[in-house]
Each structure stands twice: as C-alpha cells, then as structure tokens.
Write a protein that holds these residues in place. Structure first.
Motif, PDB file in Angstrom:
ATOM      1  N   ARG A 284       0.866  -1.187   0.000  1.00  0.00           N
ATOM      2  CA  ARG A 284       0.000   0.000   0.000  1.00  0.00           C
ATOM      3  C   ARG A 284       0.895   1.226   0.000  1.00  0.00           C
ATOM      4  O   ARG A 284       1.814   1.342   0.821  1.00  0.00           O
ATOM      5  CB  ARG A 284      -0.918  -0.002   1.215  1.00  0.00           C
ATOM      6  CG  ARG A 284      -1.634  -1.350   1.334  1.00  0.00           C
ATOM      7  CD  ARG A 284      -2.653  -1.352   2.416  1.00  0.00           C
ATOM      8  NE  ARG A 284      -3.057  -2.731   2.690  1.00  0.00           N
ATOM      9  CZ  ARG A 284      -4.299  -3.115   2.895  1.00  0.00           C
ATOM     10  NH1 ARG A 284      -5.272  -2.238   2.857  1.00  0.00           N
ATOM     11  NH2 ARG A 284      -4.583  -4.378   3.150  1.00  0.00           N
ATOM     12  N   LEU A 285       0.590   2.137  -0.923  1.00  0.00           N
ATOM     13  CA  LEU A 285       1.461   3.284  -1.165  1.00  0.00           C
ATOM     14  C   LEU A 285       0.740   4.589  -0.889  1.00  0.00           C
ATOM     15  O   LEU A 285      -0.485   4.689  -1.008  1.00  0.00           O
ATOM     16  CB  LEU A 285       1.943   3.280  -2.623  1.00  0.00           C
ATOM     17  CG  LEU A 285       2.699   2.036  -3.089  1.00  0.00           C
ATOM     18  CD1 LEU A 285       2.865   2.064  -4.601  1.00  0.00           C
ATOM     19  CD2 LEU A 285       4.055   1.942  -2.407  1.00  0.00           C
ATOM     20  N   GLY A 286       1.499   5.594  -0.525  1.00  0.00           N
ATOM     21  CA  GLY A 286       1.010   6.962  -0.431  1.00  0.00           C
ATOM     22  C   GLY A 286       1.803   7.837  -1.382  1.00  0.00           C
ATOM     23  O   GLY A 286       3.009   7.637  -1.558  1.00  0.00           O
ATOM     24  N   LEU A 287       1.134   8.779  -2.019  1.00  0.00           N
ATOM     25  CA  LEU A 287       1.776   9.627  -3.031  1.00  0.00           C
ATOM     26  C   LEU A 287       1.799  11.070  -2.550  1.00  0.00           C
ATOM     27  O   LEU A 287       0.775  11.606  -2.110  1.00  0.00           O
ATOM     28  CB  LEU A 287       1.029   9.513  -4.361  1.00  0.00           C
ATOM     29  CG  LEU A 287       1.574  10.300  -5.548  1.00  0.00           C
ATOM     30  CD1 LEU A 287       1.318   9.524  -6.849  1.00  0.00           C
ATOM     31  CD2 LEU A 287       0.920  11.687  -5.672  1.00  0.00           C
ATOM     32  N   ALA A 288       2.967  11.692  -2.629  1.00  0.00           N
ATOM     33  CA  ALA A 288       3.117  13.107  -2.268  1.00  0.00           C
ATOM     34  C   ALA A 288       3.695  13.857  -3.462  1.00  0.00           C
ATOM     35  O   ALA A 288       4.618  13.370  -4.129  1.00  0.00           O
ATOM     36  CB  ALA A 288       4.036  13.261  -1.058  1.00  0.00           C
ATOM     37  N   ALA A 289       3.136  15.037  -3.742  1.00  0.00           N
ATOM     38  CA  ALA A 289       3.608  15.851  -4.869  1.00  0.00           C
ATOM     39  C   ALA A 289       3.492  17.324  -4.508  1.00  0.00           C
ATOM     40  O   ALA A 289       2.507  17.755  -3.908  1.00  0.00           O
ATOM     41  CB  ALA A 289       2.799  15.554  -6.132  1.00  0.00           C
ATOM     42  N   ASP A 290       4.502  18.077  -4.870  1.00  0.00           N
ATOM     43  CA  ASP A 290       4.479  19.526  -4.655  1.00  0.00           C
ATOM     44  C   ASP A 290       5.607  20.128  -5.478  1.00  0.00           C
ATOM     45  O   ASP A 290       6.553  19.438  -5.859  1.00  0.00           O
ATOM     46  CB  ASP A 290       4.631  19.871  -3.176  1.00  0.00           C
ATOM     47  CG  ASP A 290       4.152  21.278  -2.859  1.00  0.00           C
ATOM     48  OD1 ASP A 290       3.653  21.949  -3.781  1.00  0.00           O
ATOM     49  OD2 ASP A 290       4.270  21.714  -1.698  1.00  0.00           O
ATOM     50  N   GLY A 291       5.501  21.416  -5.738  1.00  0.00           N
ATOM     51  CA  GLY A 291       6.529  22.102  -6.505  1.00  0.00           C
ATOM     52  C   GLY A 291       7.505  22.827  -5.598  1.00  0.00           C
ATOM     53  O   GLY A 291       7.175  23.222  -4.490  1.00  0.00           O
ATOM     54  N   PHE A 292       8.739  22.982  -6.073  1.00  0.00           N
ATOM     55  CA  PHE A 292       9.726  23.750  -5.330  1.00  0.00           C
ATOM     56  C   PHE A 292      10.682  24.412  -6.313  1.00  0.00           C
ATOM     57  O   PHE A 292      10.815  23.997  -7.469  1.00  0.00           O
ATOM     58  CB  PHE A 292      10.495  22.869  -4.339  1.00  0.00           C
ATOM     59  CG  PHE A 292      11.510  21.945  -4.988  1.00  0.00           C
ATOM     60  CD1 PHE A 292      12.859  22.231  -4.940  1.00  0.00           C
ATOM     61  CD2 PHE A 292      11.104  20.788  -5.630  1.00  0.00           C
ATOM     62  CE1 PHE A 292      13.787  21.384  -5.533  1.00  0.00           C
ATOM     63  CE2 PHE A 292      12.017  19.934  -6.224  1.00  0.00           C
ATOM     64  CZ  PHE A 292      13.368  20.244  -6.178  1.00  0.00           C
ATOM     65  N   ASN A 293      11.332  25.453  -5.828  1.00  0.00           N
ATOM     66  CA  ASN A 293      12.283  26.197  -6.641  1.00  0.00           C
ATOM     67  C   ASN A 293      13.656  25.565  -6.492  1.00  0.00           C
ATOM     68  O   ASN A 293      14.270  25.626  -5.420  1.00  0.00           O
ATOM     69  CB  ASN A 293      12.319  27.666  -6.200  1.00  0.00           C
ATOM     70  CG  ASN A 293      13.072  28.553  -7.183  1.00  0.00           C
ATOM     71  OD1 ASN A 293      14.034  28.127  -7.802  1.00  0.00           O
ATOM     72  ND2 ASN A 293      12.643  29.790  -7.316  1.00  0.00           N
ATOM     73  N   THR A 294      14.150  24.934  -7.550  1.00  0.00           N
ATOM     74  CA  THR A 294      15.423  24.221  -7.473  1.00  0.00           C
ATOM     75  C   THR A 294      16.609  25.149  -7.323  1.00  0.00           C
ATOM     76  O   THR A 294      17.685  24.723  -6.908  1.00  0.00           O
ATOM     77  CB  THR A 294      15.632  23.369  -8.738  1.00  0.00           C
ATOM     78  OG1 THR A 294      15.506  24.210  -9.899  1.00  0.00           O
ATOM     79  CG2 THR A 294      14.595  22.275  -8.818  1.00  0.00           C
ATOM     80  N   PHE A 295      16.429  26.440  -7.639  1.00  0.00           N
ATOM     81  CA  PHE A 295      17.550  27.373  -7.598  1.00  0.00           C
ATOM     82  C   PHE A 295      17.641  28.123  -6.273  1.00  0.00           C
ATOM     83  O   PHE A 295      18.586  28.861  -6.044  1.00  0.00           O
ATOM     84  CB  PHE A 295      17.436  28.377  -8.749  1.00  0.00           C
ATOM     85  CG  PHE A 295      17.399  27.729 -10.104  1.00  0.00           C
ATOM     86  CD1 PHE A 295      18.538  27.197 -10.660  1.00  0.00           C
ATOM     87  CD2 PHE A 295      16.206  27.608 -10.794  1.00  0.00           C
ATOM     88  CE1 PHE A 295      18.508  26.579 -11.895  1.00  0.00           C
ATOM     89  CE2 PHE A 295      16.161  26.996 -12.037  1.00  0.00           C
ATOM     90  CZ  PHE A 295      17.316  26.480 -12.588  1.00  0.00           C
TER      91      PHE A 295
END
Length: 581
Positions: A209-220
């Motif tokens: 059983r899996l949970g998924l997390a996603a979000d954006g971030f500034n790589t610089f």
C-alpha cells in the motif's frame, strides 16, 4: 557490500525450485551477465591488504560526491590522483582512464535507473505540438520538457529481495491496534474499509500500500526566479511507523521539470505511474520473498495522496475556490464531471484545437476528472487526498503572527476594516476619517509597538536543541519589530511551542486564550499516538475555538485555509497520525 548486492538482486533465486529457467543466464545462476561482473569485482581488493573491495570503494566515493556536490571534473581528477597515489597494481575503478562517466556506467548495472518518457516521440499525439523548442535549429535540439520516470515495480520487489527489509514489510498485519489507539494508517478507518471491500487483496499481507506526495519547489533557491520543479514521491505503508516516513523509505517516481508547474495538466505527467499502478493492481508481479525463500504474486494499490491545498486542486481536479461552500448531489457531480472528460489532456491553442476550455455555470469548480479514477478501487476510497498539516499550520501561523505584528502578512487591512462597516459590526474598529486621510483604530488582537518589540526579543533569544529546528532568532529584523523568512517547520515550532508563551503577556486574556487553545489543538493533532475518542472530542472543540476567534478577528481573517483546520480531526480518524501523512 556482498550481502547488499546479493539481497538487491535476489541472489538466492537459484535455491527456489519454482525458479523460471527462462530467465537464467548460461551458468544457470539466475543473474544477468552485467551483474555477474559486479559480483566478480567484489572478490578483488582495491590493492593488496586493503580492507575495501574496488566496488565498495567506488560506491562510497560516489556517495560522498553526491552529498558534497562535487563537480564531475573534480571527481575525475580525484580518481586519477588516487590511481597514481595507491600502490602499483591497484584497482581504482573504473578501468583507466577513470572518470565519473565510467563510474556511473559501472554502478548502473545494479539497475537503479530512470526512463526519459517520450524520448522517441517527436510530436504530441493530441495537439501535434513539436517536442522541440525549435525543431529547425542546426544545433542541438532542446526539448520543451523531459519527464524522468523511475519505475516503481523493481524497487518494490527489492524490498522483498532484501533480508533486511522483507520482515518489516508485513508489520502492518501484526501491528494493528484494536482498542481505538492510532499509531499507523492501518489503525485508520480508511484502511479498514478498504480491507472489507477488497478481501482478496488484504488476505495477502505482502501486498503493498502506497502513499503519493507531490508539490513544486524552486530548485535554484532564488524566490525572485519563478521556477517550479515537481517531484512525485511514494512511501510504503507496509512498513512500521518508525520506518515508513524515513527518508530512506521514500521512492522518487517522477521528476517533472519547470520552469512552470504542470497545474491541471499534472495528469499528463502521471500517466506512466498510473499505468504501472493499474498493472500492479490487476496482475501483480512475481516476486522473491527472501525471508521465506519462496515466490509470491505481489500486488500494489495507492492508498491516498498527500499535498497542500493548491496541489490538491491539480491532483483531484477540484479547485476549491470561487464561491461559498455548498453541497452537491450525486447527479450534479456526475454532470460536472461529464464535460471535463472530453477536454484535451494538454495545453493547446484553443483556436487551433477548436475546443474552448472555459467552464460553464453547471460545471462549478470541477476542472477535470482526475486520472486516479482510472484505478479500479479509487472511487471507493474513504480518504483520497490528505491535507499536509505543515502547510495548513504555516498558513494559519502566518495569518496569526502577521496580524499580531501588523506586517505585510496581516489580515487586518483597510478593506477588512471596510467590511466591518458594511456588516455594521464592531464600530470601535471602523476606519476613522481625519481630513483627507483614514486611519485604523488599534485593535485588541495586534501588538502595540512596545509589545511588538518585547515579542520579537523573546523570539530572538530562543535557543533550540541541535537538530530540533533552525535558528528562529535570526529571522527577527534588526529593529526587533518584525519576523521574516520563516519556513514551514519554523511555523510548526512557533505555533506549538513559542506562540502560546509569547502572546500571553502582550495580548488580553480574551484574545490569547483562543490562540493558545488553537496551538494546543495542533500540538495534540501532531502526536505520534492518537486516540479515536480524543479526535472525536477535538472536532467540536476546534469549532468552538474558531467561533471564539470569529468574535475577535475581522471576517477577512477566515480564508479557506483556516476553514481546513475543521477537517483535520476527521482525517486523523480516517488516515492515522499526521506524521504518517
């Protein structure tokens, strides 16, 4: 290193009588030729009487390079120096000339790679848009985006290939509490209801059983540069609570490049992951259990997603903005879902495609039907999308602290005061006209100037344990009148540890009492061990707390993020402790 590689590649396969002979190499050992060379390399020392094998040395050296962010050229120069400095006949890998490129090729044989999706696809199959920024250039062609996909199945299999992790993967089947205590998602109602609906899946404790997390971030790391890269990460909930949220248990599955976030077109990038999840649910994959030394058919399912409020809109297709809350009937929801099904799954020019993407009135806030509904079980899940408490806590903390300090994050604006006039409430806080200007009377929920300095000095002098948090005192400006640059974890500490103490001496009792109660509610919610009884009692408690705050703060203070706090106890009952989500 021998044990690690042996576990990773399932080196004990030859001991199983059910081994598929069609996958064996010429020696009948069940290991491919490239990996066989790695096993042979483990038998040789780096140089005579050295404690490292050549492969051990290479793996540790590459690990140090990644941690310390060495350049490829500096790594190449170091390998050349070590090859010269070590005794003659040394086996500094890879074979001469040593280089980072050759080192990556050597370690790639272990099998931890990624795929560049659509690397052979020259045009979008929907809108016919070219893959290249300039397809007519004479130089090297540059792609609009290159999606990197890290397959999930091999990494799930390796959790059972390894003798060190395979026993932990069935912890959930024996670690469940029956007395209303919640320490893991297995104790939540969402997990239990899924088990009742799909008994065939739950009957095999090794199913994942899996949970998924996603979000954006500034790589610089430069907030002036609007860049957003989106990693999509999976975590395994079969593991015990002290392991499933460790960094070593996270699996990066997708890396969606910037410079702009995917928005509602996130489903396009999730396609390879969802296809693999459908395969794992319907058919499974034959996997070696190192503990039992047998094969079994491993299946997997996605339990929920974890995200902040904007990312939830991208994943679920529900904007959550644009009007007051209301209740929809099942027929209305189906009607709202009907039209988004026929929208193109990518951003195309409306005139060229001949399709308008503007919503009609009946569609309300639905922008699409989420790709997760392609999973057979998704519509039956009780908890599909989790709110990330840290983001909710940060936004609520920004509003509270900003309004108290009267900085640029304050909700006590001129428009907020004008709302009070329109609603004909709290006349003592209405804007006062003085000639051609208006001024705001000082409210009871904001610090006076001396109190603001006292509060900021208190924060500046706080000393936290090493590793507990950052140096929050450095966020106070030189004049001790404002706190800037706090991150999510800083607000987590501020709300639960510091704000209840800081406001008690500078605000009135009628103001600081509900603030302290809100902070204690969040602290209780973040406990690693919860009780169903406590969470049921917390729901009416947080309603009362927000009602007290509504009497104090202007209506503009209560945006959608403050409203989300009401749903957190229900989510804890359904999904388990927030530290697992």
């Amino acid at each position: 290193m021998v044990d690690v590689i042996d576990d990773v590649m399932g080196g004990v396969i030859e001991n199983d009588t059910n081994c598929n002979e069609g996958n064996l190499d010429t020696d009948g050992r069940g290991v491919d030729v490239g990996f066989q060379k790695l096993l042979e390399e483990l038998q040789f020392k780096l140089y005579p009487r050295c404690s490292f094998s050549s492969l051990d040395f290479l793996a540790k050296l590459v690990h140090i390079k990644l941690i310390n962010k060495w350049t490829d050229s500096s790594f190449d120069q170091l390998l050349e120096l070590l090859q010269t400095a070590f005794p003659e006949g040394n086996r500094v890998p890879p074979p001469p000339p040593p280089s980072h490129y050759e080192a990556k090729k050597t370690l790639k044989k272990i099998g931890l790679g990624y795929k560049s999706i659509h690397e052979l696809l020259q045009k979008c199959p929907v809108c016919n848009e070219s893959r290249w920024v300039d397809e007519n250039t004479k130089g090297k062609k540059v792609a609009h985006k290159v999606l990197r996909y890290f397959p999930v199945t091999p990494r799930l299999q390796r959790l059972y290939y390894s003798r060190h992790t395979t026993k932990d993967m069935i912890w959930h089947s024996t670690g469940q509490y029956k007395d209303g205590t919640i320490i893991h998602p297995v104790d939540g109602t969402s997990w239990k209801k899924f088990d009742m609906k799909y008994p065939d899946f739950s009957r095999e404790p090794r199913n994942v059983r899996l949970g998924l997390a996603a979000d954006g971030f500034n790589t610089f790391g430069n907030m002036c540069n609007p860049h957003s890269t989106w990693p999509v990460i999976l975590t395994t909930y079969n593991l015990p609570p002290w392991l499933c949220m460790k960094e070593s248990s996270f699996m990066l599955t997708l890396l969606i490049p910037g410079p702009k976030g995917p928005g509602k077109d996130l489903d396009v990038f999730l396609r390879p992951l969802v296809d693999e999840l459908k395969q794992l649910w319907s058919f499974g994959v034959r996997t070696k259990d190192a503990a039992a030394n047998t094969f079994f058919n491993m299946k997997s399912m996605l339990l929920w997603t974890i995200n902040d409020f904007p990312a939830r809109s991208s994943l679920s297709g529900w904007r959550g903005q644009g009007g007051p809350p209301r209740t929809f009937s099942e027929e209305e929801i189906q009607a709202q879902h009907a039209r988004p099904l026929f929208r193109p799954p990518c951003k195309v020019d409306a005139q060229r495609a001949g399709i308008k993407r503007d919503r009609e009135d009946f569609e309300s806030n639905w922008s699409k039907k989420s790709i997760f509904f392609e999973l057979e079980y998704w519509s039956s899940l009780e908890l599909k999308h989790n709110f990330d408490l840290m983001h909710v806590e940060k936004n609520v903390g920004e509003s509270l602290v900003g309004t108290s300090l009267m900085n640029d994050k304050s909700k006590d604006t001129s428009n907020a005061r004008a709302d009070l006039t329109k609603l004909n409430i709290r006349k003592n806080l209405w804007l006062k006209k003085n000639g051609n200007k208006f001024h705001k009377p000082h409210p009871p929920y904001s610090f006076t100037k001396p109190d603001r300095i006292r509060f900021c000095k208190f924060i500046r002098n706080v000393k936290l344990l090493d590793g507990f948090g950052s140096n929050i005192g450095n966020k106070v400006n030189e004049t001790n009148t404002n706190i800037i640059g706090l991150k999510s974890h800083d607000y987590h500490i501020l709300m639960q540890r510091l704000l209840p103490i800081g406001v008690k001496g500078v605000l009135g009792k009628g103001v600081f009492t509900p603030i302290i109660e809100l902070c204690m509610f969040l602290k209780q919610l973040c406990s690693r061990t919860l009780s169903v009884k406590d969470m049921k009692e917390a729901k009416p408690t947080i309603i009362k707390i927000l009602c007290k705050l509504e009497v104090i703060y202007p209506p503009a203070f209560f945006d959608i993020i403050v409203h989300l706090v009401l749903h957190l106890p229900d989510e804890a009952i359904s999904g388990g402790p927030v530290c697992m989500r």
